[in-house]
Design an enzyme around this catalytic site. Sequence first.
Site, PDB file in Angstrom:
ATOM      1  N   VAL A 139       0.860  -1.180   0.000  1.00  0.00           N
ATOM      2  CA  VAL A 139       0.000   0.000   0.000  1.00  0.00           C
ATOM      3  C   VAL A 139       0.896   1.228   0.000  1.00  0.00           C
ATOM      4  O   VAL A 139       1.786   1.338   0.840  1.00  0.00           O
ATOM      5  CB  VAL A 139      -0.877  -0.016   1.271  1.00  0.00           C
ATOM      6  CG1 VAL A 139      -1.727   1.238   1.351  1.00  0.00           C
ATOM      7  CG2 VAL A 139      -1.732  -1.273   1.309  1.00  0.00           C
ATOM      8  N   CYS A 140       0.663   2.151  -0.900  1.00  0.00           N
ATOM      9  CA  CYS A 140       1.494   3.366  -0.973  1.00  0.00           C
ATOM     10  C   CYS A 140       1.286   4.226   0.268  1.00  0.00           C
ATOM     11  O   CYS A 140       0.160   4.621   0.584  1.00  0.00           O
ATOM     12  CB  CYS A 140       1.141   4.184  -2.207  1.00  0.00           C
ATOM     13  SG  CYS A 140       1.936   5.812  -2.189  1.00  0.00           S
TER      14      CYS A 140
END
Lengths: 98, 98, 119, 119, 121, 121
Positions: D77-78
């Site tokens: 997940v960024c």
Amino acid sequence: MLHIINQSPLNSSTLDTCLNTAAGGDILFIEDAVYAVTKGNAAEAKLKAAMGKFKLHVLLPDLEARGLGDRLMDGVTGVDYGGFVDLTSNNKTCQSWL
Amino acid sequence: MLHIINQSPLNSSTLDTCLNTAAGGDILFIEDAVYAVTKGNAAEAKLKAAMGKFKLHVLLPDLEARGLGDRLMDGVTGVDYGGFVDLTSNNKTCQSWL
Amino acid sequence: MKYGIVVNEGPYQHQSSDSAYLFAKAAIEKGHEVWRVFFYHDGVNNATRLTEPPQDDRHIVNRWTKLAEEHKVDLVVCVAAALRRGIKEENLAQGFRISGLGQLVEAGIKCDRLVTFGD
Amino acid sequence: MKYGIVVNEGPYQHQSSDSAYLFAKAAIEKGHEVWRVFFYHDGVNNATRLTEPPQDDRHIVNRWTKLAEEHKVDLVVCVAAALRRGIKEENLAQGFRISGLGQLVEAGIKCDRLVTFGD
Amino acid sequence: MSDAKKFMFVNRKAPYGTIYALESLEVVLITAAFDQDVSLAFLDDGVYQLKKGQQTKGIETKNFSPAYRALEDYDIEKLYVEKEAMAARGLTEEDFLVPVTVLSRAEMGKLMDEQDVVLSF
Amino acid sequence: MSDAKKFMFVNRKAPYGTIYALESLEVVLITAAFDQDVSLAFLDDGVYQLKKGQQTKGIETKNFSPAYRALEDYDIEKLYVEKEAMAARGLTEEDFLVPVTVLSRAEMGKLMDEQDVVLSF
């Protein structure tokens, strides 16, 4: 190259831009883009004209979900998710026209 | 009625549908729809033709954000958020063309 | 006039929450009442207390909270849409409450105007 | 082949997360490796452990978790996109990890194919 | 750069209406930091991202357009704009924040075919 | 129903690609439960929501189209389809799950003007 289109042809300019810009190759229609390859849709003529330049494919589970499994226009190949994977592995690159 | 449009005219069919369907009244362009009322945009001609039937407005903060504050086509009224509120209160109903 | 506002998209991804907020603020400045803002679809993501935008960016969630506190705006998050997307009491920001779709219909009935912001 | 997948939209609102999942599953069934799935933009909302979809609907988040566990898929997940949208360690679902955009670029470099799903 | 891959970022969305343009730029910068061969393509409403004179105070949002000027500092100089997209929007090269290469659709399509990785958001 | 308001739900989006059609239906049902005067308008890709024969097993998603058949049980019988939208998609009334009233664009526009509340998602 594999071009992946996911927008409906009558709601978005995506299909037109892909057809006008891309140099050729495979096009796969997924999600709401599957409407483009159904008989009687206003996009039918332009897709027929594009068949010389592109090879057209549609993701059948998306077509069936929308109740149009029996309306696929001639000259378009239906694939399942496995066929989708094969299209990505058989082409060196793929581009999602988002 | 106040018609609110928020999609770019060259990316979406929303403007066409509103112009073809709505009976008349005010149209306010907000968000990415503000491109529709800029000089030189391909939508310019159809908006000029629609001016008899509709009164056109644009949300200036959205136009300025996109660097087009000096390109507003003639015949379109610019409003700020307060003017947007006035348009909703002066019309009995409003419809967002989502 | 009494206004209801509907927000259908989450913060940052689409401009709709920004537009809704600036509209609400302008309506209040004009002397109108913003009776309720109803968050539906991904709009429920406006109600998470966990967002941390970059320092130089606007804080969309806190802005809503502040508006609710200063002007008694009723911020309602649709429970069904919220459960689908992981918004619950445990991550709910101040000033928001979770309730049913009836609150949206009630806004349509009781408000003089209902304005929708979405994609 | 080694695959990377990018997901740009949140669960339920758009079909892109469903399409990405079904594509990943099919790729694994064909004997390919799904090395990493990178969640960007609203895609980070796929990583919340708080979703509770209706009983008769698919559970998008749990499906990703299960895929990661059974097939060692790296779900990233960024961090910048996640902070903007309120996804943090405290509400992160099992099988996901939060990291930087470099993980996306690395997937582009190391994978034979990178397939993007979005709006 | 000998084993660098050719990354192309295809931008087809307008700024501010959605966040894609802004978050796409962040990936562009990181990709350059990884010493890859980076190109940016602007098609359709994506050409609006480069418009000069963006003033975002009225929408209380950060004006991120100066970041396009910073691309040069990261040695990102391959910015391609589709000619037809520009024309349909009444824009000319004078309208852009940064120098760009204007390509016909056919040239753009050919360039896409030469890439190793094509990302669009 | 004397002090009921006229609510119109404008549906312009296809099902499954996004959730709007499904979540819109949930509002429709609640609005009927509040004894309001409910109309549904289907324009553009919204007409696809009513297509018969939806089979969603292949996308592992719930087929919600039977819910349109249930509208009658809630006394929701005003379903309007725009003729031009139907034609551009190669559809006829035979294709729909439920009986609808087909309207021209002009008739649809006039009907919209008669509403008290217009909701679209």
